[in-house]
Design a protein around this motif. Sequence first.
Motif, mmCIF file in Angstrom:
data_model
loop_
_atom_site.group_PDB
_atom_site.id
_atom_site.type_symbol
_atom_site.label_atom_id
_atom_site.label_comp_id
_atom_site.label_asym_id
_atom_site.label_seq_id
_atom_site.Cartn_x
_atom_site.Cartn_y
_atom_site.Cartn_z
ATOM 1 N N ARG A 87 44.237 57.800 33.180
ATOM 2 C CA ARG A 87 42.798 57.488 33.179
ATOM 3 C C ARG A 87 42.304 57.397 31.748
ATOM 4 O O ARG A 87 41.549 56.500 31.380
ATOM 5 C CB ARG A 87 42.022 58.554 33.955
ATOM 6 N N GLN A 88 42.728 58.348 30.927
ATOM 7 C CA GLN A 88 42.326 58.321 29.515
ATOM 8 C C GLN A 88 42.937 57.106 28.811
ATOM 9 O O GLN A 88 42.286 56.456 27.997
ATOM 10 C CB GLN A 88 42.779 59.617 28.830
ATOM 11 N N ARG A 95 36.351 48.791 29.450
ATOM 12 C CA ARG A 95 34.966 49.251 29.564
ATOM 13 C C ARG A 95 34.830 49.979 30.901
ATOM 14 O O ARG A 95 35.656 49.813 31.803
ATOM 15 C CB ARG A 95 34.017 48.051 29.512
ATOM 16 N N GLY A 96 33.748 50.769 31.016
ATOM 17 C CA GLY A 96 33.560 51.589 32.205
ATOM 18 C C GLY A 96 33.500 50.819 33.512
ATOM 19 O O GLY A 96 33.959 51.301 34.551
ATOM 20 N N HIS A 97 32.925 49.607 33.455
ATOM 21 C CA HIS A 97 32.738 48.839 34.698
ATOM 22 C C HIS A 97 34.023 48.165 35.186
ATOM 23 O O HIS A 97 34.035 47.595 36.278
ATOM 24 C CB HIS A 97 31.658 47.773 34.492
ATOM 25 N N THR A 112 37.960 51.114 42.595
ATOM 26 C CA THR A 112 37.116 52.009 41.830
ATOM 27 C C THR A 112 36.917 51.381 40.453
ATOM 28 O O THR A 112 37.288 50.238 40.232
ATOM 29 C CB THR A 112 37.740 53.424 41.761
ATOM 30 N N THR A 113 36.303 52.131 39.552
ATOM 31 C CA THR A 113 36.138 51.638 38.181
ATOM 32 C C THR A 113 36.677 52.683 37.212
ATOM 33 O O THR A 113 36.870 53.854 37.566
ATOM 34 C CB THR A 113 34.657 51.394 37.828
ATOM 35 N N VAL A 114 36.859 52.245 35.985
ATOM 36 C CA VAL A 114 37.348 53.166 34.955
ATOM 37 C C VAL A 114 36.354 54.314 34.768
ATOM 38 O O VAL A 114 36.753 55.473 34.628
ATOM 39 C CB VAL A 114 37.603 52.387 33.643
ATOM 40 N N ALA A 115 35.064 54.018 34.800
ATOM 41 C CA ALA A 115 34.051 55.073 34.625
ATOM 42 C C ALA A 115 34.080 56.083 35.760
ATOM 43 O O ALA A 115 33.898 57.280 35.549
ATOM 44 C CB ALA A 115 32.665 54.449 34.505
ATOM 45 N N PRO A 119 34.774 60.244 34.488
ATOM 46 C CA PRO A 119 33.395 60.518 34.076
ATOM 47 C C PRO A 119 33.393 61.451 32.863
ATOM 48 O O PRO A 119 34.268 62.315 32.749
ATOM 49 C CB PRO A 119 32.782 61.201 35.303
ATOM 50 N N GLY A 120 32.464 61.238 31.976
ATOM 51 C CA GLY A 120 32.355 62.107 30.796
ATOM 52 C C GLY A 120 33.503 61.928 29.838
ATOM 53 O O GLY A 120 33.883 62.871 29.139
ATOM 54 N N ALA A 121 34.067 60.715 29.789
ATOM 55 C CA ALA A 121 35.253 60.467 28.959
ATOM 56 C C ALA A 121 35.025 60.835 27.499
ATOM 57 O O ALA A 121 33.958 60.588 26.940
ATOM 58 C CB ALA A 121 35.647 58.997 29.054
ATOM 59 N N PHE A 122 36.035 61.408 26.897
ATOM 60 C CA PHE A 122 36.027 61.685 25.462
ATOM 61 C C PHE A 122 36.086 60.350 24.731
ATOM 62 O O PHE A 122 36.895 59.487 25.069
ATOM 63 C CB PHE A 122 37.248 62.536 25.098
#
Length: 130
Positions: A87-88, A95-97, A112-115, A119-122
């Motif tokens: 995921r990271q 991008r998140g979308h 799903t989406t990357v965001a 969630p709260g990605a570094f």
Amino acid sequence: MELETAARAVRENAYVPYSRFKVGAALRAPSGRIYAGCNVENVAYPEGTCAEAGAIAAMVAAGETEILEAYVIADAAHPVPPCGGCRQKLAEFARGHVRVTMATTDGATLQTTVAELLPGAFSTDHMDRS
Ligand code: THU
């Protein structure tokens, strides 16, 4: 469909003598090219790499650094989500979308989406002290 075809095909080449769990991943980049990767395990278990990591490495090696769409496929009862590390890794280049499709070889899919996956990605913002 192109992503699915590529992910299904590369999955066949997965090197999985330990888990026997083959995974395939495919990414679409801005050029329109598709990059694929499979999991490659190792007798020193932590040294194994996920399918997503292989696909990302292929993309970067080819000179591209942006993921527009991702697809992951495995032979499981339910669509398999990328592991935390992947995921990271996806978030580094997407991008998140960006849509991530998780699929089973039987044809079940979940989107799903990357965001949503991270969630709260570094990010580099978190290294800013000002
Ligand atoms: N695996 C992947 O390649 N991608 C995923 O999204 C989940 C897990 C691999 C790692 C290991 O080779 C096997 O699946 C079992 O964990």
